[in-house]
Each structure stands twice: as C-alpha cells, then as structure tokens.
Design a protein around this motif. Structure first.
Motif, PDB file in Angstrom:
ATOM      1  N   ALA A 100       0.814  -1.219   0.000  1.00  9.57           N
ATOM      2  CA  ALA A 100       0.000   0.000   0.000  1.00  9.57           C
ATOM      3  C   ALA A 100       0.842   1.261   0.000  1.00  9.57           C
ATOM      4  O   ALA A 100       0.395   2.308  -0.483  1.00  9.57           O
ATOM      5  N   GLU A 101       2.069   1.182   0.523  1.00  3.23           N
ATOM      6  CA  GLU A 101       2.926   2.358   0.649  1.00  3.23           C
ATOM      7  C   GLU A 101       4.317   2.088   0.050  1.00  3.23           C
ATOM      8  O   GLU A 101       5.281   1.854   0.770  1.00  3.23           O
ATOM      9  N   PRO A 102       4.448   2.082  -1.269  1.00  2.00           N
ATOM     10  CA  PRO A 102       5.744   1.750  -1.884  1.00  2.00           C
ATOM     11  C   PRO A 102       6.847   2.768  -1.607  1.00  2.00           C
ATOM     12  O   PRO A 102       8.022   2.454  -1.770  1.00  2.00           O
ATOM     13  N   TYR A 103       6.495   3.992  -1.181  1.00  2.00           N
ATOM     14  CA  TYR A 103       7.518   5.004  -0.923  1.00  2.00           C
ATOM     15  C   TYR A 103       8.040   4.959   0.511  1.00  2.00           C
ATOM     16  O   TYR A 103       8.816   5.827   0.910  1.00  2.00           O
ATOM     17  N   VAL A 104       7.605   3.962   1.274  1.00  2.00           N
ATOM     18  CA  VAL A 104       8.043   3.806   2.668  1.00  2.00           C
ATOM     19  C   VAL A 104       8.906   2.550   2.786  1.00  2.00           C
ATOM     20  O   VAL A 104       8.534   1.494   2.264  1.00  2.00           O
ATOM     21  N   ARG A 105      10.053   2.661   3.475  1.00  2.00           N
ATOM     22  CA  ARG A 105      10.885   1.485   3.718  1.00  2.00           C
ATOM     23  C   ARG A 105      10.284   0.688   4.876  1.00  2.00           C
ATOM     24  O   ARG A 105       9.997   1.230   5.944  1.00  2.00           O
ATOM     25  N   VAL A 106      10.114  -0.606   4.675  1.00  2.00           N
ATOM     26  CA  VAL A 106       9.491  -1.461   5.680  1.00  2.00           C
ATOM     27  C   VAL A 106      10.370  -2.688   5.900  1.00  2.00           C
ATOM     28  O   VAL A 106      10.813  -3.329   4.932  1.00  2.00           O
ATOM     29  N   THR A 107      10.635  -3.008   7.161  1.00  2.00           N
ATOM     30  CA  THR A 107      11.368  -4.230   7.490  1.00  2.00           C
ATOM     31  C   THR A 107      10.605  -4.995   8.555  1.00  2.00           C
ATOM     32  O   THR A 107       9.884  -4.411   9.371  1.00  2.00           O
ATOM     33  N   LEU A 108      10.778  -6.308   8.552  1.00  2.00           N
ATOM     34  CA  LEU A 108      10.199  -7.187   9.566  1.00  2.00           C
ATOM     35  C   LEU A 108      11.284  -8.124  10.046  1.00  2.00           C
ATOM     36  O   LEU A 108      11.913  -8.820   9.237  1.00  2.00           O
ATOM     37  N   SER A 109      11.517  -8.156  11.359  1.00  2.00           N
ATOM     38  CA  SER A 109      12.558  -9.006  11.936  1.00  2.00           C
ATOM     39  C   SER A 109      11.966  -9.852  13.055  1.00  2.00           C
ATOM     40  O   SER A 109      10.960  -9.493  13.675  1.00  2.00           O
ATOM     41  N   GLU A 110      12.617 -10.975  13.294  1.00  2.00           N
ATOM     42  CA  GLU A 110      12.207 -11.870  14.375  1.00  2.00           C
ATOM     43  C   GLU A 110      13.279 -11.852  15.454  1.00  2.00           C
ATOM     44  O   GLU A 110      14.458 -12.104  15.180  1.00  2.00           O
TER      45      GLU A 110
END
Length: 607
Positions: A190-200
């Motif tokens: 939905a927000e391609p101009y935002v950097r998104v990361t997911l970590s465990e």
C-alpha cells in the motif's frame, strides 16, 4: 428449560455501568484479535504519522514481543496520556465521519493494546525532548523523559496476559508469524515510498522481510515494490491496470490466467490505499477471470480502487478490513470490465512460468558409475532402422514416434512473428514452430478450441442470445425474494431468460436461452437469486451460457490426431496472434509453450 446464567444475578437484574478496564478489554476483543491485528494497527499509525521508515520486530509470533519503530512526526510528551485513552485521536475531529483520509480514525488501538498487554510508548517530536509512558493491563503510569530519535517506538509485551483466556485461541508461533508477515507485506504494497522491514527477535535474530523505499512514477514504484513483496515471477506475468468509472479509479496489476494459483493466496485488494478483505471485490475478481479459469484455480492480482472518501464507508467494522461502497454495482463493474479489457489487450500472451515448468519437466540422465565397453556383457547388436533415416534404435523396446514433418517454403518474415513459422507436427496434436530466437510448441486442439470459443462469444455479443419460448410457461415459487429477480428481469431477458410476475411470491418463465436446451427453471432461478443476495449482481446465467459455448467450441475445434498441412498450421498460429486470450484454453491451461534457444542450449550443457 435453560440453565441460569451464572454471570447475571437472578434476584435483581439491574443495569450497571461497566468500569473503564472492562470496557477496554471488551473493545480490545474487537480491535485486537491476534498479534497480526496489533501489528496492523501500529504500522498504520506509523504511516499516518508520515513515517518514511518503519521497522517491525516480533518474538514468538508476536505473543511475547511486538515492537514498531518509525521516523514519523512523533507524539508530544503532554499528549502521551491522552493517546492511551479510548476514542482519542489526532486524525479526525468527529465532525465528518465520511471524509476519512487516514488509516486510523477510531482512537481505540493503543487503549485496547494497553488493556490486554504491557505497552510502552517512547516518542520525540522534532525540536523537543523525548518522553516515555507505560501502561500494563489498563493501568497507566506517568510520563518520564527518555532518549529517543525523532519518531515513535511502540513496544508491546506479553499480549493478552491480562486476558489469559484469549491466549488459548491463538495458533502456533509459526502460524501467528505467518499472519504478521502477511499484514506487513500488505501494508508495504500500500505504501511503496516507505521502507518497511520485519525481523524476528530471539536466540537467533533474523530479518524476515525488507522492502526499500521506492522512487519514481507511482506505477513504476508499485511494480518494483510488488517485485520485492511477491517476487519476480508475478511482475513478469502481470499486466498493469488503469480504468475509471463514475468517480472510481482502478489501478494495480493482474496476473495472466496461466499464472493462476491453487488457492486465493495472491489476491490483494486496497480501497483508498487501505488493505481490505471484501466479498464484493473478491467476487468481482473471480467473475472477471470466470471465462479463463477452472473452478479449482484462483487468479492472482493486486488491485487498488481510489475514490472520493464520501463514496465509501470504512467505518463498517472496528478492524477496518471491510468497506461499503455507496454504489456497489459500480465498483464491481469497474473491476470486471477493467480486468477483462486488460486481459484482452494482452492478446495471445501466456505466462513465462509455462516455459520454466516445461524445462523442469525434462529429465536429464542421472549420475551413475561409468560402464566401459570391456566390462559389458556380450549382447546382440540391435537391428538398425531403415537406412534413409540415419537413426538406429532397438525395435522391441521403442515404438516409432508419431511425427510428421512437412516443411513449408522457408519464410524468414514468419519467423519474426511472435509464434513463428510452423515446421512440423508431432503426435498428430502438437505443432512445432520456429521463431528467431527459439521454438514454440502449440497444442493444436486447445488452441483451436479457444479460437472457436472466442468466435462464438463474439457472434453472440453481436447477434444476442436466441431464446426458445415454452409452450406452457413454468411457474416458479420464489417467496419474499421475488422482487430481487424482477429487478433484473431486463438483464435476464437480454440473456434469453424471460420472466414475469405471477401472483405473490412467484414468477412465470416464458422463454429460456436456446443454447441451454432443457432447463431446470427452478434450479436456475435459485442460483441466480443466491448470487444476487451475495453480490448484488448475477453471473450465473451468463456462466451457464459460456459453459455451453465452451462445450460447443470443444466439439467444433481441431481434434487431436488430425494431420494438419503446413498452411493450416501457419493459419492457426496467425489467428492465435490476432485473438485475445488465445494463450490459454477454456480451462486456463496454456495453449503453447515457448522455449528460447538459450534454454535449449542449457538443456544440452552448451551454456
């Protein structure tokens, strides 16, 4: 006889006001169903705060830790206690609940999370000192100074510790982690101009997902973001969408029918940038591919509908995953027509995965110890084939392949066309053609079946559906829902089904589509009514007519086992190039496979 409810006093069933803690825990049950729900609410808050970097960290599927860090505008220290109150938000003023331009607006998420877990918020506004506040099981602590970069860090530990019964309904850590990943990926799309990361987090911390902030035009940024989220294959086999109707704008990417999935796992729908799971939109997506896929296959698509916020109600459910359009028919029609036009513009194109699966089906000789001639037992030499073929093979072990080569006059200009020039027919069913940089293998029956089907549909669209009048009209009892059928009587008449009101709760069927032959009118009208109840529109009758046309096309097409002359094979290729949807048969299977010369050389170890 019902047993007495132990939660209600039988002596004095008095109305009472629930305390704030109980109210928050009840509200949390609506807003926070599982760890993924908490992640969704927190990431949406970060996006609404104007963040350009969002980092999500979870442990044990989100049961013991959820941390969301962003570089957004932050929360002033004096507003932190208010942020933990129910129905407190900076996104709307309450005067207009239709003109909503943000993800969040209800002001319930933080209060709900603090009521069922241990929540801490550390935030700093540009030019001011950072501050921190904690809440545990609904008990709010004081605001304390804290070192922090600009933005907000929300940390939720021990989700549902205050309501342990809810923990029993959570699934395994792996399943909850999968749900969290899905939520993060949807919001990243939905927000391609935002950097998104997911970590465990845990004994072995690892990064599960990363999508860097994109730049450039929206369609290019979305394409690159989808490549990062869904993979290269989806982007290579998807076609862009751009359609408008009555204030609704449809964009996104839809995969070719031959790139279908075994389950609805790659269907992503967004309304004004908000990820939704809406039956109306899912049904429209299915209807758009109805002509190209069998019932056990599902299309892949990422669809965005943008419109004036007053045309859609997002305040349908506390989780905000459902929406209600002011005109549902317009939204549905936009998706169906937009997708069908885009698929038609794709012409004869088939997905690249077809070639990859074909190459994977080739068997290469397995590695085995070398056997030298001196070690082999003496055996009779196999009798050679007739001398003119130049090949030798054991007659007892191999049957002669059914192959026929009738080389047409060499035409370099035909090889430059997408499907090339026909060179041979093998097993009386597969046409081999040569292109400038490879070969194409065509299933002659499947290809011609699609061509005949498209021709029949075109003729029906031009001349209409012929109706057959019943000698005695059939009376069908419908009941209270009869009005729904009569509302679409004109649409049904265009498809050859003529109905009229017949007393209270019944209709008289006077004509039925001739192509259907003998019709069970009661069953047909029930199917149409069920579809109207579920989605406001019906495709049941059209689907049945299309199924008949498909069956007619199957019987009227070139059969497997028929030998074709070179000019017939080339005519088939040229018609495929000129006919939309010819890359897949009526059941969604590919009609041809293209192998590049580099692929063939790789099979033989030349590359």
């Amino acid at each position: 006889m019902h047993a007495a409810d132990p939660n209600i006093s039988q002596s004095a069933a008095r109305i009472r006001q629930l305390d704030e803690a109980a109210v928050n825990r009840i509200a949390a049950g609506e807003v926070v169903e599982r760890p993924a729900s908490a992640v969704k609410e927190l990431v949406e808050n970060a996006i609404d705060a104007g963040a350009r970097r969002i980092d999500v960290t979870v442990a044990d599927g989100g049961k013991t830790l959820i941390r969301v860090e962003d570089d957004g505008s932050g929360i002033p220290a004096e507003d932190l206690p208010l942020a933990l109150s129910r129905h407190a938000t900076s996104k709307i003023d309450g005067s207009d609940l239709l003109n909503i331009l943000t993800f969040g607006f209800r002001g319930e998420a933080l209060a709900s999370l603090g009521a069922v877990g241990r929540l801490s918020i550390t935030s700093r506004v540009a030019g001011r000192e950072g501050a921190r506040i904690e809440v545990s099981g609904g008990r709010i602590g004081g605001v304390t100074p804290a070192a922090s970069g600009q933005g907000t860090v929300v940390e939720l530990r021990d989700l549902f510790y205050a309501t342990p019964a809810r923990l029993k309904f959570l699934r395994s850590d792996r399943a909850e982690m999968q749900a969290v990943t899905d939520v993060v990926k949807r919001l990243a799309m939905a927000e391609p101009y935002v950097r998104v990361t997911l970590s465990e987090a845990g004994d072995r911390p690892r990064e599960l997902f990363r999508a860097e902030a994109e730049t450039g035009a929206p369609v290019d940024a979305l394409r690159r973001r989808l490549r990062a989220v869904l993979g290269r294959e989806f982007v290579e086999n998807a076609i862009p969408l751009d359609a408008e109707r009555e204030g609704l704008h449809l964009t996104g990417f839809a995969a070719l029918p031959t790139y279908s999935r075994g389950a609805a796992v790659q269907q992503y729908l967004f309304v004004n940038g908000r990820p939704v799971r809406d039956k109306l939109l899912v049904g429209a997506l299915r209807a758009a591919y109805m002509d190209f896929l069998s019932r056990d296959r599902h299309p892949a698509a990422v669809l965005f509908i943008d419109c004036d916020p007053t045309l859609v109600d997002v305040n349908v459910h506390p989780a905000k995953t459902e929406v209600r359009f002011r005109d549902p028919g317009t939204a549905r029609g936009l998706i169906v027509s937009g997708l069908r036009h885009a698929l038609a513009d794709a012409g004869h194109r088939a997905s690249t995965t077809v070639a990859a699966e074909t190459l994977g089906a080739f068997q290469t000789p397995s590695e085995a110890p070398r056997v030298y001639q001196m070690d082999m037992a003496s055996r009779p030499r196999p009798a050679p084939m007739p001398a003119q073929t130049g090949f030798a093979a054991p007659q007892a072990e191999f049957s002669t392949p059914s192959a026929r080569v009738d080389l047409a006059e060499h035409a370099p200009e035909a090889e430059a066309l997408p499907l090339g020039a026909a060179r041979a027919q093998v097993h009386q069913n597969y046409v081999i053609s040569q292109t400038e940089d490879g070969i194409v293998i065509v299933d002659q029956h499947a290809a011609h079946e699609r061509l005949v089907y498209e021709r029949l549909k075109r003729q029906m669209a031009e001349n209409g559906v012929r109706a057959q009048a019943l000698l005695v009209p059939e009376i069908v009892e419908i009941g209270a829902e009869v009005g729904r059928l009569l509302d679409v009587a004109d649409d049904l008449a265009r498809l050859g089904l003529v109905i009229e009101p017949f007393g209270a709760g019944a209709v008289a069927v006077r004509e039925t589509p001739a192509v259907l032959g003998q019709v069970d009118c009661t069953a047909l009208l029930r199917d149409i009514l069920d579809e109207l109840t579920d989605g406001e529109e019906t495709t049941a009758l059209g689907a049945r007519i299309d199924a008949i046309l498909s069956r007619v096309a199957c019987h009227g097409s070139v059969r497997s086992g028929r030998q074709m002359r070179p000019e017939e094979m080339n005519a088939l290729l040229r018609e495929m190039e000129a006919t939309p949807h010819s890359g897949q048969c009526n059941h969604g299977r590919p009609t041809y496979v293209e192998l590049k010369l580099s692929d063939i050389e790789r099979l033989f170890g030349r590359r």
